[in-house]
Design an enzyme around this catalytic site. Structure first.
Site, PDB file in Angstrom:
ATOM      1  N   ASP A 193       0.836  -1.197   0.000  1.00 30.41           N
ATOM      2  CA  ASP A 193       0.000   0.000   0.000  1.00 30.41           C
ATOM      3  C   ASP A 193       0.874   1.251   0.000  1.00 30.41           C
ATOM      4  OD1 ASP A 193      -2.495   1.630   0.765  1.00 30.41           O
ATOM      5  OD2 ASP A 193      -1.186   1.970   2.475  1.00 30.41           O
ATOM      6  N   GLU A 239      -2.324  -4.861  -3.659  1.00 29.70           N
ATOM      7  CA  GLU A 239      -1.355  -4.245  -2.751  1.00 29.70           C
ATOM      8  C   GLU A 239      -0.324  -5.264  -2.271  1.00 29.70           C
ATOM      9  OE1 GLU A 239      -4.127  -0.699  -0.836  1.00 29.70           O
ATOM     10  OE2 GLU A 239      -3.903  -2.593   0.230  1.00 29.70           O
TER      11      GLU A 239
END
Lengths: 247, 247
Positions: A69, A136
């Site tokens: 992320d 992610e």
């Protein structure tokens, strides 16, 4: 050493089918296969099996997701920083959140075909919301194996150029709640939201939210979180009030 | 080419005093001095001078701040990911936000002596809140000149090791509002917050917030944003109620 691992993984590894699918997706053969397997290990899986059966001592992809992320956010920030030399901070921030927000990542993961890879390592039904997390985690895994520069290449070439329509995002405004508030403010109307129902679905909280304009209920929306339900209700209200064209 | 620029900047540049101060701070002589000058250019400065006098066509450090904020977040994420191989996502996220939150960055900037550099390029009084932004912009500038790896070295060696007490942060909980809510929930008391005054100070909105336990006002707090005023009020309430030791 990495070359030997890659050779082994591609030609001899018992899971070489998975390796080859990864290669098609990534453009390179992973040397550290376990990291990539971990990336597709959703937490919902952990409860099912006994501790000793869990890979990596009960680990799942959440740590890789945390790392990915951050890395993804920086790569997109740099991409936009370079692409828009005159764009101010507000514009760059907005553009970035349009690209990396949950829904967009879910769609990117879907287009990348991550559902297929996820189902290899998970016994649960693949929900759309798991795809964004997998994107992610995958970025995290690539970062762990290949470092920042190569991860940037992957993200820009395989994700942004293929699946993100940057020019469209420049003018696209999908914050329906703020659009509705703005419109109503101009016309002196009052908007408020209320949760009309809260229940469990697939063991998760689900919200049904109504949007009221001047006390009259205009539309309702439903989703697994309140914010998203408000957005859905607002979008319907905008269509219903003739402000937005449905499509 | 960079070497020549560095040599020139260090020995011959009209602003070589600034260059040398930067070198002491950064551990290297910057080749692209303008980027570093821009990092210390606060937006409040833009209004004062005519367009043609503004450096870089009226630019300020906000774009670098945007980039630096992302880069710093990723470097800290990776640092924690490696430091705590068993830490779960929730722990890592919390630790990171303790390190990169506004207040911490302001303190880091203060300890790094950025106020001195800021006052070189700004005619306004240096507020503490400008220091955190300058930290981010500086990280952005280092990233532009030196790339990800060298920026990581700088952040870890010069910032984290010198000015952040990671072990202390592990146990330190500075969310006083959630502490107060938790305590009162246990005891069946009701907590609410109300804005008792909102006014202008130094042209900025300032809030005075009261915290009430079971309808009785326990403490007030004041700051430039509501959230922070609530934290201040909550901390005082915790001390006042004997839950927390003041220090």
């Amino acid at each position: 050493m990495k070359t030997v691992r890659r050779f082994y993984n591609y030609f001899l590894h018992p899971e070489r089918e998975f390796v080859r699918r990864l290669r098609r997706l990534l453009g390179f053969t992973p040397a550290y296969l376990n990291v990539f397997k971990l990336a597709f290990q959703h937490k919902s899986n952990n409860g099912d099996t006994a501790k000793e059966d869990k890979p990596y001592g009960g680990q799942n992809n959440e740590r890789l997701e945390f790392l990915g992320d951050a890395v993804l956010g920086t790569i997109v920030a740099e991409y936009l920083y370079k692409k828009y030399p005159l764009g101010d901070e507000g514009f760059l921030t907005k553009m970035r959140s349009k690209i990396v927000k949950r829904n967009s990542l879910n769609t990117i993961g879907d287009n990348m075909g991550l559902d297929e890879l996820l189902s290899t390592y998970n016994n649960v039904r693949i929900a759309k919301s798991m795809l964004g997390n997998a994107v992610e985690a995958l970025v995290g895994a690539i970062y762990v194996e290949r470092g920042y520069k190569k991860t940037t290449q992957f993200v820009v070439r395989q994700m942004l150029r293929n699946y993100v329509d940057i020019e469209h995002l420049e003018t696209f405004d999908d914050n329906y709640k703020s659009q509705l508030l703005e419109h109503c403010q101009k016309n002196g109307s009052k908007v408020d939201y209320s949760v009309v129902k809260r229940f469990k679905q697939d063991k998760r909280d689900r919200f049904k939210v109504a949007v009221n304009v001047d006390g009259r209920r205009v539309a309702v929306g439903e989703d697994f979180n309140k914010k998203s339900a408000e957005q859905i209700a607002s979008k319907r209200a905008l269509v219903d009030m003739g402000i937005k064209v449905s499509r």
